[in-house]
Scaffold this motif. Sequence first.
Motif, PDB file in Angstrom:
ATOM      1  N   PHE A  34      28.982  35.675  41.450  1.00  0.00           N
ATOM      2  CA  PHE A  34      30.147  34.503  41.432  1.00  0.00           C
ATOM      3  C   PHE A  34      31.341  35.030  41.919  1.00  0.00           C
ATOM      4  CE2 PHE A  34      30.598  37.293  37.629  1.00  0.00           C
ATOM      5  CZ  PHE A  34      31.946  37.493  37.505  1.00  0.00           C
ATOM      6  N   LYS A  35      32.173  33.896  42.144  1.00  0.00           N
ATOM      7  CA  LYS A  35      33.393  34.016  42.576  1.00  0.00           C
ATOM      8  C   LYS A  35      34.570  33.725  41.461  1.00  0.00           C
ATOM      9  CE  LYS A  35      32.729  33.794  47.562  1.00  0.00           C
ATOM     10  NZ  LYS A  35      33.442  34.820  48.075  1.00  0.00           N
ATOM     11  N   GLU A  36      35.666  34.678  41.867  1.00  0.00           N
ATOM     12  CA  GLU A  36      36.760  34.399  40.882  1.00  0.00           C
ATOM     13  C   GLU A  36      37.950  34.852  41.556  1.00  0.00           C
ATOM     14  OE1 GLU A  36      35.944  35.018  36.649  1.00  0.00           O
ATOM     15  OE2 GLU A  36      37.512  36.805  36.914  1.00  0.00           O
ATOM     16  N   GLU A  37      39.044  33.952  41.380  1.00  0.00           N
ATOM     17  CA  GLU A  37      40.216  34.356  42.204  1.00  0.00           C
ATOM     18  C   GLU A  37      40.275  34.516  43.594  1.00  0.00           C
ATOM     19  OE1 GLU A  37      42.885  33.610  40.613  1.00  0.00           O
ATOM     20  OE2 GLU A  37      42.113  33.688  38.439  1.00  0.00           O
ATOM     21  N   GLY A  38      39.011  33.589  44.369  1.00  0.00           N
ATOM     22  CA  GLY A  38      38.683  33.930  45.631  1.00  0.00           C
ATOM     23  C   GLY A  38      38.030  35.102  45.807  1.00  0.00           C
ATOM     24  N   MET A  39      37.684  35.967  45.047  1.00  0.00           N
ATOM     25  CA  MET A  39      36.788  37.086  45.046  1.00  0.00           C
ATOM     26  C   MET A  39      35.390  37.064  44.799  1.00  0.00           C
ATOM     27  SD  MET A  39      40.228  39.968  44.103  1.00  0.00           S
ATOM     28  CE  MET A  39      40.524  39.057  42.615  1.00  0.00           C
ATOM     29  N   SER A  40      34.579  37.837  45.554  1.00  0.00           N
ATOM     30  CA  SER A  40      33.060  37.841  45.165  1.00  0.00           C
ATOM     31  C   SER A  40      32.989  39.035  44.129  1.00  0.00           C
ATOM     32  CB  SER A  40      32.328  38.385  46.377  1.00  0.00           C
ATOM     33  OG  SER A  40      32.558  37.362  47.440  1.00  0.00           O
TER      34      SER A  40
END
Length: 232
Positions: A34-40
Motif C-alpha cells: 500500500f502507499k501512505e504519505e506518498g511512500m510505498s
Amino acid sequence: MSNTKKPTIAVVIADDHEFNPFCKWATENGAYTFKEEGMSMFKMDFNGHELIAMMCGVGKVNAAVAATHLILKYSADEIYNIGFSGAVKGVRRGDLVAGTSCRECDFDLTPLGYELGVKPGQNYVYKTDEELIEQCKALNIYTGALGTGDMFLTSDETKARFNKLFGICAFDMESAAIASVCERYNTKSLSIRKISDDCEDSAADDYRQMNNSEEMGLTDTLVAFLKARLNG
C-alpha cells in the motif's frame, strides 16, 4: 495463556532498487502492499510479529520522517535499515557491514568552534544495542562504525578525513538519521549495509551497476537475521 504483544518490527529502505527485492520476497510470503504519505509500504506477519516496511526516499530528512512515522503510527519496537554504502576503510565492494554505531559526518558547526560532527547539548554518536551486534556476529556479518551525510561521497580526501575523525568503515545517506530518531524514542535500531563502491572517481558507476541489478543479497541477509532473532 499470555496476551503479551510481540514486538512490531519495521524496516526503512531508501530507494526503489533497494526496496524492490525485499518487497518481492515479502509479497511471495503473504505481504500486502500500500502507499501512505506518498511512500510505498508493505505489511505482513513474520513469525507471529507484525513486520512493516517503508521506502522512504534518499537522504537524512526522508529517513528521519520514515522512522518517526513508523514509531508514532505503528508503534515500531525495532527499526532496521538496509541499503548500499561506500567503502571508507577496512571493507570492499560486495562486503556486508552492520553498524556498531552511526553518526552524521556532515553536521558542521566548526565556524562556532565545535569539532565536525558535534551536536551541542546532545548525543551525536548513536550506538547500536549490543545484543543486535552479537546476533550479527553470530551470522558472520562484519561489524563497524558507519558515517552518514547528505552527499554521494566520491572523494579520497573526504573519506580519509572522515575515517581519521570518526573511525568509520562505510558511508551512507540514512543510517544516522534513523538511529537519531530511534534513540529519542527509545527504539532499537540497526543498519546493515552492502558496500557498492569505494567512494572514489568510479563510485557513481559502481553504485549504479550494483543498485540497478536489484540483487537479493541484502534481503537474504536481513531475513536470516530476523529469523534468528525472532526465533531466539
